[in-house]
Write an enzyme that holds these catalytic residues in place. Structure first.
Site, PDB file in Angstrom:
ATOM      1  N   ARG A  58      48.864 -59.068 -25.631  1.00  0.00           N
ATOM      2  CA  ARG A  58      48.760 -60.331 -24.878  1.00  0.00           C
ATOM      3  C   ARG A  58      47.517 -60.318 -23.993  1.00  0.00           C
ATOM      4  NH1 ARG A  58      51.055 -61.307 -20.107  1.00  0.00           N
ATOM      5  NH2 ARG A  58      52.859 -59.953 -20.425  1.00  0.00           N
ATOM      6  N   TYR A 111      42.409 -86.377 -27.585  1.00  0.00           N
ATOM      7  CA  TYR A 111      43.554 -86.050 -28.448  1.00  0.00           C
ATOM      8  C   TYR A 111      44.845 -86.358 -27.665  1.00  0.00           C
ATOM      9  CZ  TYR A 111      46.907 -83.171 -31.006  1.00  0.00           C
ATOM     10  OH  TYR A 111      48.001 -82.735 -31.690  1.00  0.00           O
TER      11      TYR A 111
HETATM   12  N1  LCS Z   1      41.658 -80.965 -29.321  1.00  0.00           N
HETATM   13  C1  LCS Z   1      41.404 -81.814 -30.327  1.00  0.00           C
HETATM   14  C2  LCS Z   1      40.153 -82.633 -30.298  1.00  0.00           C
HETATM   15  C3  LCS Z   1      42.295 -81.930 -31.388  1.00  0.00           C
HETATM   16  O1  LCS Z   1      41.998 -82.772 -32.379  1.00  0.00           O
HETATM   17  C4  LCS Z   1      43.477 -81.136 -31.376  1.00  0.00           C
HETATM   18  C5  LCS Z   1      44.478 -81.240 -32.469  1.00  0.00           C
HETATM   19  C6  LCS Z   1      43.704 -80.279 -30.297  1.00  0.00           C
HETATM   20  C7  LCS Z   1      42.771 -80.205 -29.297  1.00  0.00           C
HETATM   21  C8  LCS Z   1      44.925 -79.402 -30.247  1.00  0.00           C
HETATM   22  O2  LCS Z   1      44.804 -78.369 -31.160  1.00  0.00           O
HETATM   23  P1  LCS Z   1      46.051 -77.617 -31.863  1.00  0.00           P
HETATM   24  O3  LCS Z   1      46.990 -77.218 -30.781  1.00  0.00           O
HETATM   25  O4  LCS Z   1      46.680 -78.577 -32.795  1.00  0.00           O
HETATM   26  O5  LCS Z   1      45.394 -76.451 -32.523  1.00  0.00           O
HETATM   27  N2  LCS Z   1      44.334 -82.376 -33.258  1.00  0.00           N
HETATM   28  C9  LCS Z   1      45.133 -82.779 -34.210  1.00  0.00           C
HETATM   29  C10 LCS Z   1      44.929 -83.978 -34.921  1.00  0.00           C
HETATM   30  O6  LCS Z   1      44.066 -84.814 -34.673  1.00  0.00           O
HETATM   31  N3  LCS Z   1      45.820 -84.053 -35.868  1.00  0.00           N
HETATM   32  O7  LCS Z   1      46.709 -83.003 -35.824  1.00  0.00           O
HETATM   33  C11 LCS Z   1      46.332 -82.110 -34.754  1.00  0.00           C
END
Ligand code: LCS
Length: 393
Positions: A58, A111
């Site tokens: 961790r 997002y």
């Molecule tokens: N930041 C952006 C710009 C993202 O598009 C996403 C996920 C995240 C952070 C979060 O990342 P994760 O925890 O999923 O690795 N975006 C998604 C999307 O547009 N469709 O499904 C997940």
């Protein structure tokens, strides 16, 4: 060999250039939760930070460290902090900078969960927030408060593809001693380096372009300097938002081909965008490679290429969009992005569905907006698929 001054593809392939003690060409998976100390004094020195030996996964692990140091090299930052997911990275940064009575200023088209966790959870602990259109510098200037503790940007933004003037916002923020974090997921370090543009922190959902093969979920944070790094790293460790070694291994493997994947995907995206722009059933399209994008000039200045993400609306709104999504055959109807396969989805009912109707409206996340992540298939096949699906609309 140290690859600090090597070209981008050499950095992708060779990373920091650190040699594995057993001669393994690929950094192996150190699938262990804990590490043996040489003796009691060594254990105490590791905990005191006087030895760089490993303690517990961790806190740190050689497979994860290889990925962290490589992404830091690509982002031209001090060091990297691997996280369980992109949201793990976002939340870790929020936890490190926000608290009761503090204020976050961000883009109204980030997002969905990056906003929803502030309004739904951090608000319960007394964190204040303002969401504005950060593609308009004046809105950012007007929203800064004496207690603003973090400016959080996403550029290009998910899902509107709006581009914010990162250097101008950073100059403004720094006049007020406010740190700036940029979510660089849509670009990857191949197309944009926010730390070079003035940001203090950059983060990625590794799930997307950096891994690129739709087979892991992961996140990473890179800071410009040591103080920010220590602050964020200790938050990641104490909240348990760490990566897993196997997840880091797969991401490091995918990362090696980042540039050739993006070159290919954005070449396809340009062809797809030109096809959609002139299609009689398409009402509008947002793609940084088209001169019709409202921040086309700015995008050319900040980004080395337009990327593979676009959004568009069909004449006939949501009903037409649903028909399109129900009839694609090669394009996959799925969330996520940045992989080798072309993905299509509807943000208002999928990725951004947890936002209030008002938040969606002010962020421009309209019911008619369809988002496309263009993959590395043959451009002609992607276009033919969209063409036959559009014919059903
Ligand atoms: N930041 C952006 C710009 C993202 O598009 C996403 C996920 C995240 C952070 C979060 O990342 P994760 O925890 O999923 O690795 N975006 C998604 C999307 O547009 N469709 O499904 C997940």
């Amino acid at each position: 060999m140290n690859h600090e001054h090597s070209g981008f593809n050499s950095k992708l392939v060779h990373g920091t250039g650190a040699k594995d003690p057993m001669g393994s060409v690929i950094t192996p998976i150190y699938q262990t939760s804990t590490f043996a100390f040489q003796n009691a004094d060594h254990g105490a020195a590791c905990f005191a930070g006087e030895s760089d030996g490993y303690i517990y996964t961790r806190i740190g692990n050689p497979t994860i460290r290889d990925l962290e140091k490589t992404v830091a090299l690509l982002e031209k930052g001090y060091d990297g902090i691997g996280c369980s997911s992109g949201m793990g990275a976002v939340t870790t940064v929020y936890m490190a900078y926000l608290g009761s009575g503090k204020h976050i200023l961000s883009h109204n088209a980030v997002y969905g969960p990056s906003r929803a966790i502030i309004e739904g959870t951090f608000s319960k602990f007394g964190v204040e927030s303002t969401y504005v259109d950060t593609t308009d510098l004046e809105q950012v200037r007007a929203a800064i408060r004496p207690n603003t503790a973090l400016i959080y940007l996403e550029s290009p933004a998910n899902p509107t593809i709006g581009i914010s003037d990162i250097p101008a916002i950073c100059r403004l923020a720094h006049q007020h001693n406010i740190p700036v974090c940029v979510d660089n997921t849509f670009c990857s370090p191949y197309l944009q380096n926010p730390l070079e543009l003035g940001a203090d922190i950059v983060l990625h959902s590794l799930t997307k372009f950096l891994n690129g093969h739709a087979d892991i979920v992961g996140g990473i944070i890179v800071t410009k300097d040591a103080a920010e790094y220590k602050k964020i790293r200790s938050m990641m460790v104490i909240t348990g938002c760490n990566m897993d070694p196997h997840q880091a291994f797969l991401t490091r493997r995918g990362l090696k081909t980042l540039a050739i994947r993006i070159d290919r995907a954005q070449e396809n995206a340009m062809k797809v965008a030109r096809f959609l722009e002139t299609h009689p059933k398409v009402a509008w399209i947002m793609y940084p490679g088209l001169p019709s994008h409202p921040q086309y000039e700015l995008g050319n200045k900040l980004m080395k290429g337009p990327g593979a993400m676009m959004s568009f609306g069909l004449k006939g709104g949501l009903e037409s969009g649903k028909k399109l999504m129900d009839h694609v055959q090669l394009c996959v109807l799925a969330v996520s992005l940045g992989g080798i396969e072309t993905l299509i989805q509807h943000p208002a009912s999928m990725t951004h569905s947890k936002l209030s109707a008002a938040a969606k409206k002010e962020g421009g996340i309209s019911d008619e907006l369809v988002r496309l992540s263009v993959g590395i298939e043959e451009a002609e096949d992607i276009i033919a698929d969209l063409e036959q699906a559009l014919a059903t609309v």
